[in-house]
Design a protein around this motif. Structure first.
Motif, PDB file in Angstrom:
ATOM      1  N   ARG A   1      -2.467   7.795   9.109  1.00 25.69           N
ATOM      2  CA  ARG A   1      -2.576   7.736   7.648  1.00 25.69           C
ATOM      3  C   ARG A   1      -3.333   6.488   7.205  1.00 25.69           C
ATOM      4  O   ARG A   1      -4.125   6.524   6.266  1.00 25.69           O
ATOM      5  CB  ARG A   1      -1.183   7.776   7.014  1.00 25.69           C
ATOM      6  CG  ARG A   1      -0.579   9.168   6.987  1.00 25.69           C
ATOM      7  CD  ARG A   1       0.773   9.197   6.299  1.00 25.69           C
ATOM      8  NE  ARG A   1       1.239  10.572   6.147  1.00 25.69           N
ATOM      9  CZ  ARG A   1       2.437  10.920   5.713  1.00 25.69           C
ATOM     10  NH1 ARG A   1       3.307   9.961   5.366  1.00 25.69           N
ATOM     11  NH2 ARG A   1       2.787  12.187   5.599  1.00 25.69           N
ATOM     12  N   LEU A   2      -3.093   5.365   7.868  1.00 29.14           N
ATOM     13  CA  LEU A   2      -3.779   4.135   7.503  1.00 29.14           C
ATOM     14  C   LEU A   2      -5.271   4.231   7.813  1.00 29.14           C
ATOM     15  O   LEU A   2      -6.115   3.827   7.002  1.00 29.14           O
ATOM     16  CB  LEU A   2      -3.144   2.961   8.245  1.00 29.14           C
ATOM     17  CG  LEU A   2      -3.541   1.554   7.809  1.00 29.14           C
ATOM     18  CD1 LEU A   2      -3.288   1.328   6.325  1.00 29.14           C
ATOM     19  CD2 LEU A   2      -2.792   0.515   8.645  1.00 29.14           C
TER      20      LEU A   2
ATOM     21  N   PRO B   1      -2.275   8.983  -1.932  1.00 27.99           N
ATOM     22  CA  PRO B   1      -3.391   8.575  -1.071  1.00 27.99           C
ATOM     23  C   PRO B   1      -4.634   8.177  -1.872  1.00 27.99           C
ATOM     24  O   PRO B   1      -5.378   7.283  -1.460  1.00 27.99           O
ATOM     25  CB  PRO B   1      -3.640   9.819  -0.210  1.00 27.99           C
ATOM     26  CG  PRO B   1      -2.316  10.512  -0.156  1.00 27.99           C
ATOM     27  CD  PRO B   1      -1.718  10.297  -1.522  1.00 27.99           C
ATOM     28  N   GLU B   2      -4.862   8.821  -2.998  1.00 25.59           N
ATOM     29  CA  GLU B   2      -6.019   8.466  -3.828  1.00 25.59           C
ATOM     30  C   GLU B   2      -5.876   7.043  -4.349  1.00 25.59           C
ATOM     31  O   GLU B   2      -6.849   6.262  -4.341  1.00 25.59           O
ATOM     32  CB  GLU B   2      -6.148   9.453  -4.991  1.00 25.59           C
ATOM     33  CG  GLU B   2      -6.530  10.859  -4.586  1.00 25.59           C
ATOM     34  CD  GLU B   2      -5.392  11.643  -3.942  1.00 25.59           C
ATOM     35  OE1 GLU B   2      -4.198  11.256  -4.129  1.00 25.59           O
ATOM     36  OE2 GLU B   2      -5.677  12.639  -3.247  1.00 25.59           O
TER      37      GLU B   2
ATOM     38  N   LEU C   1      -7.673   5.868   5.286  1.00 25.72           N
ATOM     39  CA  LEU C   1      -7.902   5.201   4.006  1.00 25.72           C
ATOM     40  C   LEU C   1      -9.053   4.194   4.044  1.00 25.72           C
ATOM     41  O   LEU C   1      -9.386   3.610   3.008  1.00 25.72           O
ATOM     42  CB  LEU C   1      -6.628   4.473   3.571  1.00 25.72           C
ATOM     43  CG  LEU C   1      -5.365   5.321   3.440  1.00 25.72           C
ATOM     44  CD1 LEU C   1      -4.174   4.417   3.131  1.00 25.72           C
ATOM     45  CD2 LEU C   1      -5.537   6.386   2.375  1.00 25.72           C
TER      46      LEU C   1
ATOM     47  N   LEU D   1       0.813  -1.215   0.000  1.00 25.89           N
ATOM     48  CA  LEU D   1       0.000   0.000   0.000  1.00 25.89           C
ATOM     49  C   LEU D   1       0.847   1.265   0.000  1.00 25.89           C
ATOM     50  O   LEU D   1       0.461   2.282  -0.598  1.00 25.89           O
ATOM     51  CB  LEU D   1      -0.936  -0.017   1.215  1.00 25.89           C
ATOM     52  CG  LEU D   1      -2.072   0.991   1.239  1.00 25.89           C
ATOM     53  CD1 LEU D   1      -3.069   0.717   0.108  1.00 25.89           C
ATOM     54  CD2 LEU D   1      -2.788   0.951   2.591  1.00 25.89           C
ATOM     55  N   GLU D   2       2.019   1.223   0.619  1.00 25.96           N
ATOM     56  CA  GLU D   2       2.872   2.411   0.697  1.00 25.96           C
ATOM     57  C   GLU D   2       3.559   2.735  -0.630  1.00 25.96           C
ATOM     58  O   GLU D   2       4.164   3.790  -0.770  1.00 25.96           O
ATOM     59  CB  GLU D   2       3.922   2.240   1.796  1.00 25.96           C
ATOM     60  CG  GLU D   2       5.001   1.219   1.512  1.00 25.96           C
ATOM     61  CD  GLU D   2       4.632  -0.191   1.925  1.00 25.96           C
ATOM     62  OE1 GLU D   2       5.560  -1.013   2.084  1.00 25.96           O
ATOM     63  OE2 GLU D   2       3.426  -0.490   2.084  1.00 25.96           O
TER      64      GLU D   2
ATOM     65  N   MET E   1       4.031   5.265   6.342  1.00 22.73           N
ATOM     66  CA  MET E   1       2.701   5.016   6.886  1.00 22.73           C
ATOM     67  C   MET E   1       2.683   5.050   8.416  1.00 22.73           C
ATOM     68  O   MET E   1       3.496   4.409   9.080  1.00 22.73           O
ATOM     69  CB  MET E   1       2.191   3.655   6.407  1.00 22.73           C
ATOM     70  CG  MET E   1       2.018   3.561   4.896  1.00 22.73           C
ATOM     71  SD  MET E   1       0.851   4.787   4.235  1.00 22.73           S
ATOM     72  CE  MET E   1      -0.677   4.240   5.002  1.00 22.73           C
TER      73      MET E   1
ATOM     74  N   LEU F   1      -7.587  -0.196  -1.691  1.00 19.52           N
ATOM     75  CA  LEU F   1      -8.339  -0.773  -0.573  1.00 19.52           C
ATOM     76  C   LEU F   1      -9.790  -0.995  -0.944  1.00 19.52           C
ATOM     77  O   LEU F   1     -10.395  -2.019  -0.583  1.00 19.52           O
ATOM     78  CB  LEU F   1      -8.232   0.123   0.656  1.00 19.52           C
ATOM     79  CG  LEU F   1      -6.951   0.030   1.465  1.00 19.52           C
ATOM     80  CD1 LEU F   1      -6.971   1.038   2.608  1.00 19.52           C
ATOM     81  CD2 LEU F   1      -6.756  -1.383   2.020  1.00 19.52           C
TER      82      LEU F   1
ATOM     83  N   GLN G   1      -4.127   4.720  -2.923  1.00 20.60           N
ATOM     84  CA  GLN G   1      -4.256   3.839  -1.766  1.00 20.60           C
ATOM     85  C   GLN G   1      -5.722   3.557  -1.464  1.00 20.60           C
ATOM     86  O   GLN G   1      -6.121   2.410  -1.208  1.00 20.60           O
ATOM     87  CB  GLN G   1      -3.581   4.475  -0.552  1.00 20.60           C
ATOM     88  CG  GLN G   1      -2.065   4.535  -0.655  1.00 20.60           C
ATOM     89  CD  GLN G   1      -1.446   5.214   0.551  1.00 20.60           C
ATOM     90  OE1 GLN G   1      -1.952   6.212   1.054  1.00 20.60           O
ATOM     91  NE2 GLN G   1      -0.321   4.683   1.007  1.00 20.60           N
ATOM     92  N   ARG G   2      -6.540   4.608  -1.502  1.00 23.26           N
ATOM     93  CA  ARG G   2      -7.976   4.412  -1.255  1.00 23.26           C
ATOM     94  C   ARG G   2      -8.603   3.520  -2.319  1.00 23.26           C
ATOM     95  O   ARG G   2      -9.445   2.658  -2.014  1.00 23.26           O
ATOM     96  CB  ARG G   2      -8.690   5.761  -1.206  1.00 23.26           C
ATOM     97  CG  ARG G   2      -8.322   6.608   0.005  1.00 23.26           C
ATOM     98  CD  ARG G   2      -9.197   7.854   0.109  1.00 23.26           C
ATOM     99  NE  ARG G   2      -8.770   8.677   1.216  1.00 23.26           N
ATOM    100  CZ  ARG G   2      -7.881   9.668   1.125  1.00 23.26           C
ATOM    101  NH1 ARG G   2      -7.350   9.967  -0.066  1.00 23.26           N
ATOM    102  NH2 ARG G   2      -7.532  10.358   2.189  1.00 23.26           N
TER     103      ARG G   2
END
Length: 227
Positions: free
Chosen positions: A194-195, A125-126, A198, A119-120, A190, A132, A128-129
């Motif tokens: 931050r986690l 961040p977009e 998400l 994930l990192e 992370m 997930l 990452q979302r």
């Protein structure tokens, strides 16, 4: 997700074969695997999607495939052709995927979707979302782990302590000729905050520590998503 071998190998620069870094990484991933089994409780018939496997074959990589007793129930995905991975784990189905973080599977295709230290690296961040959300779409349970930025030594660069702030990490990377790791498209350090930011809507989330146990400075974080 896994990339071409030349790039994939960069993720293990601080864990070279037979080094202390490899031994520590291997020990952390054994604990991660134990937490995966304890929290997700997969059975012999559970289908598992492993997102972002590595084409580097060593004692620190691909812990699920190395230790899970039912490898034929695993489908792995990555960005590369993964010749070395497929040769090392012939019982595991492999699918090459695009880098847009979307998964080529129908809703609810798997019992569990998991990823470790992926994930990192997806760029923003977009992204990452999106990753997930995709994992939550294709599986009932999601178990994701990431390196914890507050572990005393940064996982990818072996920089101690200065990675606790973004500015300090950028400065250290410049001084040590490791500028690429300070770029968001390569690495997002992370933290628990931050986690937590998400988590996709509509899922129950549990966050915790895993890997090498050092209390609030433990080596890894996990995110467990359930319906």
């Amino acid at each position: 997700m896994t990339a071409a071998p030349s790039l994939d190998s960069k993720y293990y620069e601080a864990a070279r074969p037979r080094s202390l870094g490899e031994r520590l990484t291997g020990a952390a991933r054994q604990r991660i695997h134990a937490d995966f089994l304890r929290l997700c409780r997969p059975g012999p018939e559970t289908t598992i999607l492993d997102v972002g496997v590595s084409d580097v074959i060593n004692d620190a990589a691909n812990g699920l495939e190395r230790h899970y007793p039912y490898p034929h129930r695993i489908t792995a995905v990555g960005l590369g052709a993964a010749e070395a991975f497929r040769a090392a784990f012939p019982s595991v189905a492999y699918r090459q995927v695009a880098a847009d973080c979307r998964l080529p599977f129908a809703d609810g295709s798997f019992g569990i979707a998991t990823s470790n230290a992926v994930l990192e690296h997806v760029g923003s961040p977009e992204n990452q979302r999106l990753l997930l959300a995709e994992m939550a779409r294709v599986a009932r349970t999601v178990f994701v782990t990431v390196p914890h930025r507050f572990f005393p030594v940064e996982h990818h660069t072996a920089i101690p302590l200065l990675h606790y702030t973004d500015a300090g990490f950028r400065w250290a990377c410049r001084r040590l000729g490791k500028e690429e790791w300070a770029q968001q498209q390569n690495l997002i350090l992370m933290s628990r905050r931050r986690l937590a930011a998400l988590v996709p809507p509509g899922r129950t989330a549990r966050l915790g520590r895993t890997g090498l146990p050092l209390g609030p400075f433990s080596s890894n974080l996990f995110l467990l998503l359930t319906p």
